[in-house]
Write a protein that holds these residues in place. Structure first.
Motif: not given
Length: 238
Positions: A9-10, A13, A46, A222, A226
């Motif tokens: 659940d992302s 990145g 992800a 969040e 980032s």
């Protein structure tokens, strides 16, 4: 361990972090079954780490795909010039300062950075092609950076089944020929918020949560996280 149920659940990145997880999961999937269950998001890096699994499960509303790479570079040279501040860089080569936000990006520098992004993107596409058993050309058609819902993704062969963790668990049970009460060990990541408290302070952090609510505070955390991602990233920008 006889098999792995990976809950993802992302929005993604860093490219290198996604690559490391991809390779670790691929090594495990080479000898034992792996199933992925996606939550709200399983996009960009992800999705990259998910594709080695033998079976991908997503909810109809899951945002997934978003196959692509982005490298962002601020240019504050014009602002500094307006303030009367000049920056001189003594470099060993004309490309050495092209990631420095205090210098203007040259056409040659843009071409160099674009080459980095293109190469990383090609690696990402190849991972998806290998994991999903699809031609590279087909993956490239889908890989313009856009996200797909789980409902859309299953028609494009980006995921295998719609459902939740129970559906993913059922697939793994069937693959292992075990009953639904087979013991499962939950391996949960440690959540470290120290960096956030160091950035804003513990008291301000608590006050922010009180003022704007936990959901809005989570969103700000969040977005702040980032900003800590260095270099090229594969992340769904909402």
């Amino acid at each position: 361990m006889t098999g792995l149920l990976l809950v993802v659940d992302s929005p993604g990145g860093g490219v290198t972090g996604g690559e490391r997880l991809h390779d670790a999961i691929a090594n495990f999937a080479a000898v034992k079954p792996v199933v992925v269950s996606m939550g709200d998001m399983g996009a960009s890096a992800a999705y990259m780490l998910s594709v080695p699994a033998q079976h991908l499960v997503a909810r109809p509303s899951t945002l997934t795909g978003s196959i692509g790479v982005i490298m962002q570079r601020a240019d504050v040279s014009g602002l500094l010039s307006r303030w009367g501040v000049a920056m001189d860089a003594i470099t060993s080569g004309k490309m050495k300062d092209q990631t420095d936000p205090t210098s203007a990006l040259t056409p040659e520098g843009r071409a160099m950075l674009q080459g980095l992004v293109d190469d990383l993107f090609g690696q990402f596409v190849q991972m998806v092609a290998n994991g999903r058993h699809m031609p590279v050309e087909k993956v490239r058609e889908l890989a313009d950076g856009r996200a797909y819902t789980g409902h859309q993704a299953i028609a494009l062969n980006l995921v295998d089944e719609l459902g939740d963790e129970n559906v993913a668990r059922r697939w793994l049970d069937n693959r292992l020929h075990v009953s639904s009460d087979y013991p499962v060990a939950a391996l949960l990541p440690a959540h470290d918020q120290h960096w956030y408290e160091n950035l804003f302070g513990r008291r301000r952090s608590a006050m922010l949560e009180w003022m704007i609510g936990t959901q809005a505070e989570f969103f700000l955390k969040e977005r702040a996280a980032s900003l800590w991602l260095d270099g090229p990233v594969a992340i769904l920008q909402l």
